[in-house]
Scaffold this motif. Structure first.
Motif, PDB file in Angstrom:
ATOM      1  N   HIS A  41       0.826  -1.207   0.000  1.00 33.91           N
ATOM      2  CA  HIS A  41       0.000   0.000   0.000  1.00 33.91           C
ATOM      3  C   HIS A  41       0.865   1.265   0.000  1.00 33.91           C
ATOM      4  O   HIS A  41       0.516   2.264  -0.650  1.00 33.91           O
ATOM      5  N   ALA A  42       1.982   1.220   0.707  1.00 33.53           N
ATOM      6  CA  ALA A  42       2.902   2.357   0.672  1.00 33.53           C
ATOM      7  C   ALA A  42       3.405   2.571  -0.749  1.00 33.53           C
ATOM      8  O   ALA A  42       3.569   3.710  -1.206  1.00 33.53           O
ATOM      9  N   GLY A  43       3.652   1.482  -1.463  1.00 33.80           N
ATOM     10  CA  GLY A  43       4.061   1.586  -2.858  1.00 33.80           C
ATOM     11  C   GLY A  43       2.983   2.212  -3.720  1.00 33.80           C
ATOM     12  O   GLY A  43       3.263   3.051  -4.583  1.00 33.80           O
ATOM     13  N   TYR A  96      -0.750 -13.870  -1.629  1.00 34.13           N
ATOM     14  CA  TYR A  96      -0.720 -12.408  -1.744  1.00 34.13           C
ATOM     15  C   TYR A  96       0.064 -11.999  -2.986  1.00 34.13           C
ATOM     16  O   TYR A  96      -0.316 -11.057  -3.686  1.00 34.13           O
ATOM     17  N   CYS A  97       1.140 -12.707  -3.276  1.00 29.91           N
ATOM     18  CA  CYS A  97       1.924 -12.409  -4.486  1.00 29.91           C
ATOM     19  C   CYS A  97       1.077 -12.592  -5.739  1.00 29.91           C
ATOM     20  O   CYS A  97       1.216 -11.840  -6.707  1.00 29.91           O
ATOM     21  N   ILE A 154      -2.022  -6.897 -10.360  1.00 31.60           N
ATOM     22  CA  ILE A 154      -2.031  -5.430 -10.431  1.00 31.60           C
ATOM     23  C   ILE A 154      -0.745  -4.908 -11.056  1.00 31.60           C
ATOM     24  O   ILE A 154      -0.766  -4.044 -11.939  1.00 31.60           O
ATOM     25  N   LEU A 155       0.384  -5.450 -10.629  1.00 29.67           N
ATOM     26  CA  LEU A 155       1.673  -4.901 -11.035  1.00 29.67           C
ATOM     27  C   LEU A 155       1.995  -5.167 -12.500  1.00 29.67           C
ATOM     28  O   LEU A 155       2.556  -4.300 -13.178  1.00 29.67           O
ATOM     29  N   VAL A 156       1.665  -6.345 -13.019  1.00 23.38           N
ATOM     30  CA  VAL A 156       2.040  -6.667 -14.398  1.00 23.38           C
ATOM     31  C   VAL A 156       1.242  -5.854 -15.406  1.00 23.38           C
ATOM     32  O   VAL A 156       1.618  -5.771 -16.587  1.00 23.38           O
ATOM     33  N   ILE A 158       8.602  -6.118 -11.375  1.00 21.38           N
ATOM     34  CA  ILE A 158       8.326  -6.597 -10.016  1.00 21.38           C
ATOM     35  C   ILE A 158       7.105  -7.514 -10.036  1.00 21.38           C
ATOM     36  O   ILE A 158       7.049  -8.508  -9.313  1.00 21.38           O
ATOM     37  N   GLY A 159       6.129  -7.179 -10.894  1.00 26.23           N
ATOM     38  CA  GLY A 159       4.968  -8.045 -11.046  1.00 26.23           C
ATOM     39  C   GLY A 159       5.352  -9.417 -11.554  1.00 26.23           C
ATOM     40  O   GLY A 159       4.797 -10.430 -11.109  1.00 26.23           O
ATOM     41  N   ARG A 160       6.317  -9.469 -12.468  1.00 31.93           N
ATOM     42  CA  ARG A 160       6.776 -10.770 -12.959  1.00 31.93           C
ATOM     43  C   ARG A 160       7.459 -11.555 -11.847  1.00 31.93           C
ATOM     44  O   ARG A 160       7.300 -12.782 -11.743  1.00 31.93           O
ATOM     45  N   ARG A 161       8.209 -10.854 -11.015  1.00 33.57           N
ATOM     46  CA  ARG A 161       8.821 -11.518  -9.863  1.00 33.57           C
ATOM     47  C   ARG A 161       7.743 -12.039  -8.913  1.00 33.57           C
ATOM     48  O   ARG A 161       7.876 -13.131  -8.329  1.00 33.57           O
ATOM     49  N   ALA A 162       6.656 -11.282  -8.787  1.00 33.50           N
ATOM     50  CA  ALA A 162       5.554 -11.731  -7.934  1.00 33.50           C
ATOM     51  C   ALA A 162       4.925 -13.004  -8.481  1.00 33.50           C
ATOM     52  O   ALA A 162       4.529 -13.899  -7.713  1.00 33.50           O
TER      53      ALA A 162
END
Length: 331
Positions: free
Chosen positions: A189-191, A218-219, A225-227, A237-241
């Motif tokens: 959320h901070a991100g 959670y990942c 959302i990130l990808v 970072i989404g791909r890492r998730a």
């Protein structure tokens, strides 16, 4: 000063000459001896060891019995863990109402996790009548005792206007406090809030820390959302998730990562996609778009294998299609 519970995490960080750090079984025996000697913190620790299987065979029912002994001895740690067992069905039939009763015993003694867990049940209305004001009060009290999960929930209350006026600056304040304390939800959320004000470097740092510390489920949600974000660094970072989500061992996560890699321009990524899509197939994932066959056929890998895969899979696919119990498939 009161005696503190024994932690196997603490033992792992002990000096090399400490036998507990090198021999989990010896550590578990030490805890058991102290628990049998009447040490309530050791009784609670014995329950945790049985839940985790650290140095001893995992035994949820045994863990519940030790936690109950501690709770009956007026240990707020024990009462909280009895509540946790009832909430999650660990060693005892799941009963959210009974969980709330035990959490309240811990919360009434200002136990930070007892207050947080009771607040969570009050917020969800699970096993107890929903009461947002009471939940908020418990989260505030828990946060004052430095519970970072409670700090994150205070951010949610402010952002979502759950019985309080929305204040984004207050939400950001609580999310950052939770993030700095190591809460992966607070870090995510901070991100988000950092992105909203254009602080991309800060956002990427928080997202990366969240993904590294979060559990697979959670990942999975974070990756979705990130990808999709336009910023390539955030998408990375989404791909890492997605990779972290695959630690779940679930076919849907293998498939999601395989799909993402199949769309990448690099040949190495497409080759890696084959492995993940095969793992998804072997784990029972029914792909309506036949990604594995398409990749083998269209990308030029192992010429002809795509056709063989499609033919080999045809009988099982027809059987699944005409089965009266056919379930909806995840695309």
């Amino acid at each position: 000063m009161s005696e503190q519970p024994i932690s196997h995490a603490d033992s792992a960080a002990a000096p090399d000459d400490d036998p507990k750090a090198k021999d989990p079984a010896a550590f578990a025996r030490t805890v058991r001896i102290r628990a049998l000697g009447g040490s309530l913190p050791a009784v609670v620790s014995m329950g945790h060891l049985l839940l985790s299987g650290h140095g001893i065979a995992r035994d949820e029912a045994g863990a519940f019995r030790w936690f109950r002994i501690a709770a009956d001895g007026s240990s707020p740690d024990g009462a909280n863990m009895v509540g946790r067992c009832y909430e999650l069905g660990l060693g005892v039939a799941r009963d959210p109402g009974e969980a709330a009763r035990w959490y309240r015993q811990a919360a009434d003694r200002a136990h930070d996790w007892g207050m947080f867990n009771l607040g969570s049940l009050l917020l969800a209305g699970e096993g107890i009548a929903a009461d947002r004001p009471a939940a908020l009060s418990l989260f505030v009290r828990s946060a004052r005792k430095r519970n970072v999960k409670a700090m994150n929930m205070l951010g949610r209350f402010r952002e979502e206007s759950w019985g309080v006026r929305r204040k984004d600056h207050a939400a950001r304040y609580w999310y950052k406090r939770a993030a700095r304390g190591g809460c992966f939800r607070g870090q995510f959320h901070a991100g988000r809030f950092a992105l909203m004000r254009g602080a991309h470097d800060e956002a990427e740092r928080w997202f990366a820390r969240s993904v590294e510390g979060a559990p697979p489920d959670y990942c999975r949600d974070a990756a979705a959302i990130l990808v999709a974000h336009p910023d390539e660094a955030v998408r990375a970072i989404g791909r890492r998730a997605l990779v972290r989500a695959c630690e779940s061992g679930e076919a849907r996560d293998f498939h999601a990562l395989g799909r993402m890699l199949a769309a990448a321009p690099a040949a190495a990524d497409r080759k890696a996609a084959l492995g993940w899509l095969r793992r998804a197939r072997d784990a029972g994932f029914d792909d309506p778009e036949d990604m594995l066959g398409n990749l083998l056929r269209d990308r030029g890998f192992l010429r002809g294998t795509g056709i063989r895969w499609r033919v080999a899979a045809l009988p099982s696919r027809l059987g699944a299609w005409f089965s009266p119990k056919r379930q909806p498939r995840l695309s």
